[in-house]
Write a protein that holds these residues in place. Sequence first.
Motif, PDB file in Angstrom:
ATOM      1  N   GLY A 275       0.819  -1.200   0.000  1.00 20.77           N
ATOM      2  CA  GLY A 275       0.000   0.000   0.000  1.00 20.77           C
ATOM      3  C   GLY A 275       0.851   1.247   0.000  1.00 20.77           C
ATOM      4  O   GLY A 275       2.073   1.193  -0.199  1.00 20.77           O
ATOM      5  N   TYR A 276       0.172   2.363   0.247  1.00 19.85           N
ATOM      6  CA  TYR A 276       0.777   3.671   0.038  1.00 19.85           C
ATOM      7  C   TYR A 276       0.351   4.635   1.127  1.00 19.85           C
ATOM      8  O   TYR A 276      -0.604   4.389   1.858  1.00 19.85           O
ATOM      9  CB  TYR A 276       0.283   4.257  -1.293  1.00 19.85           C
ATOM     10  N   THR A 277       1.006   5.783   1.149  1.00 19.76           N
ATOM     11  CA  THR A 277       0.482   6.911   1.911  1.00 19.76           C
ATOM     12  C   THR A 277      -0.732   7.438   1.132  1.00 19.76           C
ATOM     13  O   THR A 277      -0.907   7.115  -0.052  1.00 19.76           O
ATOM     14  CB  THR A 277       1.516   8.051   1.996  1.00 19.76           C
ATOM     15  N   ARG A 278      -1.522   8.277   1.774  1.00 17.11           N
ATOM     16  CA  ARG A 278      -2.722   8.798   1.088  1.00 17.11           C
ATOM     17  C   ARG A 278      -2.356   9.540  -0.200  1.00 17.11           C
ATOM     18  O   ARG A 278      -3.001   9.371  -1.236  1.00 17.11           O
ATOM     19  CB  ARG A 278      -3.487   9.722   2.038  1.00 17.11           C
ATOM     20  N   SER A 399      13.885   0.924  13.392  1.00 14.18           N
ATOM     21  CA  SER A 399      15.092   1.668  13.788  1.00 14.18           C
ATOM     22  C   SER A 399      15.853   2.183  12.568  1.00 14.18           C
ATOM     23  O   SER A 399      16.514   3.217  12.634  1.00 14.18           O
ATOM     24  CB  SER A 399      16.004   0.777  14.641  1.00 14.18           C
ATOM     25  N   GLY A 400      15.770   1.492  11.439  1.00 14.00           N
ATOM     26  CA  GLY A 400      16.552   1.890  10.264  1.00 14.00           C
ATOM     27  C   GLY A 400      15.828   2.882   9.377  1.00 14.00           C
ATOM     28  O   GLY A 400      16.459   3.616   8.617  1.00 14.00           O
ATOM     29  N   GLN A 401      14.517   2.917   9.449  1.00 16.33           N
ATOM     30  CA  GLN A 401      13.748   3.819   8.583  1.00 16.33           C
ATOM     31  C   GLN A 401      12.474   4.238   9.307  1.00 16.33           C
ATOM     32  O   GLN A 401      11.756   3.390   9.831  1.00 16.33           O
ATOM     33  CB  GLN A 401      13.375   3.099   7.284  1.00 16.33           C
ATOM     34  N   ASP A 402      12.230   5.514   9.332  1.00 17.52           N
ATOM     35  CA  ASP A 402      11.034   6.023   9.999  1.00 17.52           C
ATOM     36  C   ASP A 402      10.280   6.919   9.017  1.00 17.52           C
ATOM     37  O   ASP A 402      10.672   8.052   8.775  1.00 17.52           O
ATOM     38  CB  ASP A 402      11.463   6.821  11.240  1.00 17.52           C
ATOM     39  N   LEU A 403       9.214   6.372   8.443  1.00 25.84           N
ATOM     40  CA  LEU A 403       8.462   7.127   7.429  1.00 25.84           C
ATOM     41  C   LEU A 403       7.151   7.696   7.973  1.00 25.84           C
ATOM     42  O   LEU A 403       6.258   8.047   7.221  1.00 25.84           O
ATOM     43  CB  LEU A 403       8.143   6.220   6.222  1.00 25.84           C
ATOM     44  N   ARG A 404       7.060   7.753   9.308  1.00 30.48           N
ATOM     45  CA  ARG A 404       5.774   8.171   9.894  1.00 30.48           C
ATOM     46  C   ARG A 404       5.343   9.562   9.443  1.00 30.48           C
ATOM     47  O   ARG A 404       4.160   9.801   9.251  1.00 30.48           O
ATOM     48  CB  ARG A 404       5.862   8.149  11.430  1.00 30.48           C
ATOM     49  N   ASN A 405       6.312  10.444   9.235  1.00 29.73           N
ATOM     50  CA  ASN A 405       5.920  11.814   8.873  1.00 29.73           C
ATOM     51  C   ASN A 405       5.355  11.913   7.456  1.00 29.73           C
ATOM     52  O   ASN A 405       4.848  12.941   7.064  1.00 29.73           O
ATOM     53  CB  ASN A 405       7.085  12.791   9.067  1.00 29.73           C
ATOM     54  N   ARG A 406       5.442  10.829   6.687  1.00 30.85           N
ATOM     55  CA  ARG A 406       4.872  10.871   5.327  1.00 30.85           C
ATOM     56  C   ARG A 406       3.394  10.519   5.314  1.00 30.85           C
ATOM     57  O   ARG A 406       2.723  10.682   4.300  1.00 30.85           O
ATOM     58  CB  ARG A 406       5.598   9.866   4.427  1.00 30.85           C
ATOM     59  N   LEU A 407       2.915   9.928   6.428  1.00 34.66           N
ATOM     60  CA  LEU A 407       1.534   9.422   6.426  1.00 34.66           C
ATOM     61  C   LEU A 407       0.513  10.556   6.519  1.00 34.66           C
ATOM     62  O   LEU A 407       0.790  11.606   7.039  1.00 34.66           O
ATOM     63  CB  LEU A 407       1.328   8.420   7.583  1.00 34.66           C
TER      64      LEU A 407
END
Length: 407
Positions: A275-278, A399-407
């Motif tokens: 899936g994807y971000t919105r 720990s290696g990648q944090d993409l939360r701010n893209r959601l």
Amino acid sequence: MSIMPNNSPDKTAHNTIAGLPTPDAEASIRSTELAHYIHAEIEANGGGLPFSRFMEHALYNPDYGYYSAGANQLGAAGDFVTAPEISSLFGCCVATQVAALLEPYGEDGEILELGAGTGRLAVDLLEELERLGKLPRRYLILELSGGLRARQQHTLKERLPHIYERIEWLDQLPKKPLKGVIFGNEVLDALTVDCFEIEPGGTHPLEVCGDNESFSWRRGQPSIPLSNAVTRIEAGLGQQLAAGYRSELCLHLQAWVRSLADCLAAGAILLFDYGYTRAEYYHPERRQGTLVCHYRHHAHFDPLVLPGLQDITASVDFSAVAEAGTNAGLELAGYATQAWFLMGTGLEEQLARTDPNDQMAYLKRIQELKTLTLPSEMGERFKAIALGRNLEQPLRGFSGQDLRNRL
Ligand SMILES: C[S@@+](CC[C@H](N)C(=O)[O-])C[C@H]1O[C@@H](n2cnc3c(N)ncnc32)[C@H](O)[C@@H]1O
């Protein structure tokens, strides 16, 4: 979900599709029975059904639905393969994260797996937890499909007889909230969705209609819940979707995530899926949505054929999952690609357990690792998301990648 090498079909007609294998006589009869059943409901409903209702029948009709009618959907002999079917590396890495999450709860820690498929992930996970000395007191499985449940019971009894009594199958979510982990691989993409089309005058649901020979699409009357949901998507995007734009959304995602949150006293919900971000999902160029069907390792885009015989899935809007989680009082604890999640949970250490001198076994392992992690395979299209309650420390998988701010 992944498929073996395929041929792309090019033409749809009635309940067959050019380029797809022909179902055997028994399967054709079952599919026809289901089609009659759906046609009767279409008629009773004034000539059209919301796509979510059609999908519910196609996948979960108790007698003829894809997930109800058998147990051979997954694997080389079925319609598609999933990460745990590709390699035990997946389950072993997930186990590393699960073990860390169970740690604070000691003897009280429990695991709930949603939609356990063939049972392969449960086997790999439990074997690895046993190796780590972190077996939970109870391992719960919620499975909607009777056929898959029987397959899981057979596999787990055969592979793990000494811990079989710790495993419990549920028909519904547990009443008493648990401390530990609730997780599911490729369950989100199996939730039913509604399809819509943007028109100059508003958002129209795309309904399923048809005569006794076949199903087709029609534009339905605007529905308030659907229109409101599209308006919320547009607000999130900061722009309106263009006239003619078609896509889909899961209207009951919020309620589903809330029901999981209600079962979690402390710990995390871990979901893996494609899936994807919105912003990516509803990108102006993705004008036809994300519905994909799988039939005997052929992927195609017509959900209205072969009812009950093919899987129907929609990609996951992970922004909507994150929002549903935070609305239900959970913390968004992580979002990363599958590749980064697996690397963060010890993929290299797992590979090192295979003797490089055993060339055949080692090469096989390397190939599996590539399938799970390469961007051109499952590595980037598949994501991991974690929703937590009272978590004491960050999750290793992110720990290696944090993409939360893209959601
Ligand atoms: C694509 S299969 C994935 C199976 C397995 N997790 C794997 O990775 O191989 C989807 C699974 O989700 C189950 N499922 C669908 N909707 C569900 C729900 N609402 N709750 C629990 N399981 C569900 C199906 O019965 C099936 O076992």
